[in-house]
Design a protein around this motif. Sequence first.
Motif, PDB file in Angstrom:
ATOM      1  N   ALA A 182     -12.482 -10.859 -16.221  1.00 40.22           N
ATOM      2  CA  ALA A 182     -12.573  -9.814 -17.238  1.00 40.22           C
ATOM      3  C   ALA A 182     -12.234  -8.472 -16.609  1.00 40.22           C
ATOM      4  N   VAL A 183     -11.621  -7.607 -17.429  1.00 41.84           N
ATOM      5  CA  VAL A 183     -11.317  -6.231 -17.028  1.00 41.84           C
ATOM      6  C   VAL A 183     -11.889  -5.328 -18.116  1.00 41.84           C
ATOM      7  N   VAL A 184     -12.862  -4.496 -17.751  1.00 37.30           N
ATOM      8  CA  VAL A 184     -13.511  -3.600 -18.712  1.00 37.30           C
ATOM      9  C   VAL A 184     -13.285  -2.169 -18.247  1.00 37.30           C
ATOM     10  N   VAL A 185     -12.580  -1.368 -19.055  1.00 38.48           N
ATOM     11  CA  VAL A 185     -12.247  -0.006 -18.643  1.00 38.48           C
ATOM     12  C   VAL A 185     -12.711   0.984 -19.706  1.00 38.48           C
ATOM     13  N   PHE A 186     -13.054   2.171 -19.243  1.00 37.82           N
ATOM     14  CA  PHE A 186     -13.602   3.216 -20.104  1.00 37.82           C
ATOM     15  C   PHE A 186     -12.712   4.457 -20.032  1.00 37.82           C
ATOM     16  N   GLY A 187     -12.171   4.869 -21.175  1.00 34.39           N
ATOM     17  CA  GLY A 187     -11.355   6.083 -21.229  1.00 34.39           C
ATOM     18  C   GLY A 187     -10.195   6.066 -20.256  1.00 34.39           C
ATOM     19  N   ALA A 188      -9.498   4.941 -20.173  1.00 37.12           N
ATOM     20  CA  ALA A 188      -8.414   4.801 -19.195  1.00 37.12           C
ATOM     21  C   ALA A 188      -7.092   5.333 -19.754  1.00 37.12           C
ATOM     22  N   PRO A 189      -6.324   6.061 -18.955  1.00 36.38           N
ATOM     23  CA  PRO A 189      -5.000   6.507 -19.394  1.00 36.38           C
ATOM     24  C   PRO A 189      -3.995   5.370 -19.378  1.00 36.38           C
ATOM     25  N   ARG A 190      -2.839   5.630 -19.916  1.00 38.71           N
ATOM     26  CA  ARG A 190      -1.762   4.647 -19.910  1.00 38.71           C
ATOM     27  C   ARG A 190      -1.204   4.487 -18.503  1.00 38.71           C
ATOM     28  N   ILE A 191      -0.690   3.302 -18.212  1.00 41.13           N
ATOM     29  CA  ILE A 191      -0.209   3.051 -16.849  1.00 41.13           C
ATOM     30  C   ILE A 191       1.260   2.664 -16.785  1.00 41.13           C
ATOM     31  N   ALA A 192       1.862   2.260 -17.908  1.00 39.17           N
ATOM     32  CA  ALA A 192       3.237   1.741 -17.829  1.00 39.17           C
ATOM     33  C   ALA A 192       3.867   1.766 -19.218  1.00 39.17           C
ATOM     34  N   ASP A 193       5.080   1.201 -19.317  1.00 37.19           N
ATOM     35  CA  ASP A 193       5.767   1.138 -20.602  1.00 37.19           C
ATOM     36  C   ASP A 193       5.389  -0.145 -21.343  1.00 37.19           C
ATOM     37  N   GLY A 194       6.027  -0.354 -22.496  1.00 37.98           N
ATOM     38  CA  GLY A 194       5.681  -1.485 -23.344  1.00 37.98           C
ATOM     39  C   GLY A 194       6.010  -2.841 -22.750  1.00 37.98           C
ATOM     40  N   THR A 195       6.875  -2.889 -21.751  1.00 41.98           N
ATOM     41  CA  THR A 195       7.213  -4.171 -21.125  1.00 41.98           C
ATOM     42  C   THR A 195       5.984  -4.811 -20.491  1.00 41.98           C
ATOM     43  N   LEU A 196       5.149  -3.997 -19.862  1.00 42.01           N
ATOM     44  CA  LEU A 196       3.944  -4.536 -19.222  1.00 42.01           C
ATOM     45  C   LEU A 196       2.971  -5.071 -20.275  1.00 42.01           C
ATOM     46  N   SER A 197       2.870  -4.379 -21.389  1.00 46.62           N
ATOM     47  CA  SER A 197       2.000  -4.854 -22.471  1.00 46.62           C
ATOM     48  C   SER A 197       2.457  -6.217 -22.979  1.00 46.62           C
ATOM     49  N   ALA A 198       3.776  -6.362 -23.164  1.00 45.68           N
ATOM     50  CA  ALA A 198       4.324  -7.637 -23.634  1.00 45.68           C
ATOM     51  C   ALA A 198       4.080  -8.749 -22.611  1.00 45.68           C
ATOM     52  N   TRP A 199       4.175  -8.403 -21.332  1.00 37.02           N
ATOM     53  CA  TRP A 199       3.925  -9.379 -20.264  1.00 37.02           C
ATOM     54  C   TRP A 199       2.483  -9.849 -20.282  1.00 37.02           C
ATOM     55  N   TRP A 200       1.540  -8.923 -20.443  1.00 34.28           N
ATOM     56  CA  TRP A 200       0.121  -9.286 -20.550  1.00 34.28           C
ATOM     57  C   TRP A 200      -0.109 -10.236 -21.720  1.00 34.28           C
ATOM     58  N   GLU A 201       0.490  -9.917 -22.859  1.00 36.25           N
ATOM     59  CA  GLU A 201       0.317 -10.757 -24.053  1.00 36.25           C
ATOM     60  C   GLU A 201       0.901 -12.147 -23.832  1.00 36.25           C
ATOM     61  N   ALA A 202       2.092 -12.212 -23.229  1.00 32.26           N
ATOM     62  CA  ALA A 202       2.759 -13.499 -23.013  1.00 32.26           C
ATOM     63  C   ALA A 202       1.970 -14.400 -22.072  1.00 32.26           C
ATOM     64  N   ARG A 203       1.261 -13.830 -21.129  1.00 28.61           N
ATOM     65  CA  ARG A 203       0.488 -14.612 -20.167  1.00 28.61           C
ATOM     66  C   ARG A 203      -0.954 -14.858 -20.627  1.00 28.61           C
ATOM     67  N   GLY A 204      -1.262 -14.426 -21.821  1.00 27.57           N
ATOM     68  CA  GLY A 204      -2.598 -14.653 -22.364  1.00 27.57           C
ATOM     69  C   GLY A 204      -3.693 -13.862 -21.680  1.00 27.57           C
ATOM     70  N   LEU A 205      -3.333 -12.717 -21.099  1.00 23.40           N
ATOM     71  CA  LEU A 205      -4.297 -11.918 -20.342  1.00 23.40           C
ATOM     72  C   LEU A 205      -5.085 -10.944 -21.213  1.00 23.40           C
ATOM     73  N   CYS A 206      -4.570 -10.634 -22.396  1.00 26.78           N
ATOM     74  CA  CYS A 206      -5.209  -9.607 -23.225  1.00 26.78           C
ATOM     75  C   CYS A 206      -6.637  -9.981 -23.623  1.00 26.78           C
ATOM     76  N   LYS A 207      -6.924 -11.280 -23.730  1.00 26.74           N
ATOM     77  CA  LYS A 207      -8.271 -11.704 -24.093  1.00 26.74           C
ATOM     78  C   LYS A 207      -9.282 -11.393 -22.990  1.00 26.74           C
ATOM     79  N   ARG A 208      -8.799 -11.076 -21.793  1.00 26.67           N
ATOM     80  CA  ARG A 208      -9.691 -10.721 -20.684  1.00 26.67           C
ATOM     81  C   ARG A 208      -9.922  -9.209 -20.583  1.00 26.67           C
ATOM     82  N   LEU A 209      -9.208  -8.432 -21.380  1.00 15.61           N
ATOM     83  CA  LEU A 209      -9.234  -6.978 -21.259  1.00 15.61           C
ATOM     84  C   LEU A 209     -10.024  -6.339 -22.392  1.00 15.61           C
ATOM     85  N   LEU A 210     -10.969  -5.473 -22.028  1.00 14.67           N
ATOM     86  CA  LEU A 210     -11.715  -4.681 -23.011  1.00 14.67           C
ATOM     87  C   LEU A 210     -11.542  -3.218 -22.649  1.00 14.67           C
ATOM     88  N   ARG A 211     -10.883  -2.462 -23.529  1.00 12.65           N
ATOM     89  CA  ARG A 211     -10.697  -1.023 -23.340  1.00 12.65           C
ATOM     90  C   ARG A 211     -11.645  -0.284 -24.269  1.00 12.65           C
TER      91      ARG A 211
END
Length: 266
Positions: A182-211
């Motif tokens: 799990a990755v739990v972050v508070f008030g975190a800024p953006r880190i990259a472009d939309g390609t990284l977001s798509a990569w996270w989604e494709a690998r099923g990682l988003c379910k581990r992330l709580l912003r």
Amino acid sequence: KGGFFTSKFKTKLSSLLGGGGVGDSEIKGKRLTASIGSGMSDFDTNLCPRISDWDEVMLNDDSDNIHARVLKSATAKLAVVVFRGTQMTSMKNWQVDADLIRTKLELGDGFGATEVHEGFLNSLKRVLPRVKKWLNGYFGGLYSGIPDDWTVLFTGHSLGGALATLAATLAELEQWDQRPNAVVVFGAPRIADGTLSAWWEARGLCKRLLRINTYNDVIHQMPLKTSWKWWEVAADFMKCAADISACMKKGPTALMGGSASMSFSD
């Protein structure tokens, strides 16, 4: 950490101004405690009352004033990696935040490269090898690392949240033996472009992330443009803080001389 006397001073100052405050957390007798101030009094409280066997190690890099605190509990089978956020008085931290040059990070799997916040990535790379060794083990098994059946959590606030998210990305890319559950972050800024977001989604990682964001906190909307001089960061932040409504309703066109070049994404 500002030290014992600094923490006490901040607590008392907050009390005199009519509010309360929470001081730095620390390990006392294997318990994770923090000083809570209310009025003219303060007291220590146990932040994790069900855990009384915390072990703590500080894995820091002084060149950019980047702090990573790692904690583990054998009874809870829990390992936590905490990245500290920007210290308001640390010019090194502000320079990291303001290094908005985008640098390529190869993702593979047909995604090519994502463009990442250079300041975050370069600073993280200095401290991340120590985190990896703490999790995976080293010295030919002399230190065995974190057991496979434990839960691993990456977390952080503000700059620390950006580092935690990017650290989880690199752990996955490099296929660490121990990666965060799990990755739990508070008030975190953006880190990259939309390609990284798509990569996270494709690998099923988003379910581990709580912003976790406060609706009127400008930090999680930043960065808003591609380049700043480092001394402009604080000024632009204060400009937005003075008119939250403009930041939230008008977006980046209300900031930084009307620049609307959104180069980073959630």
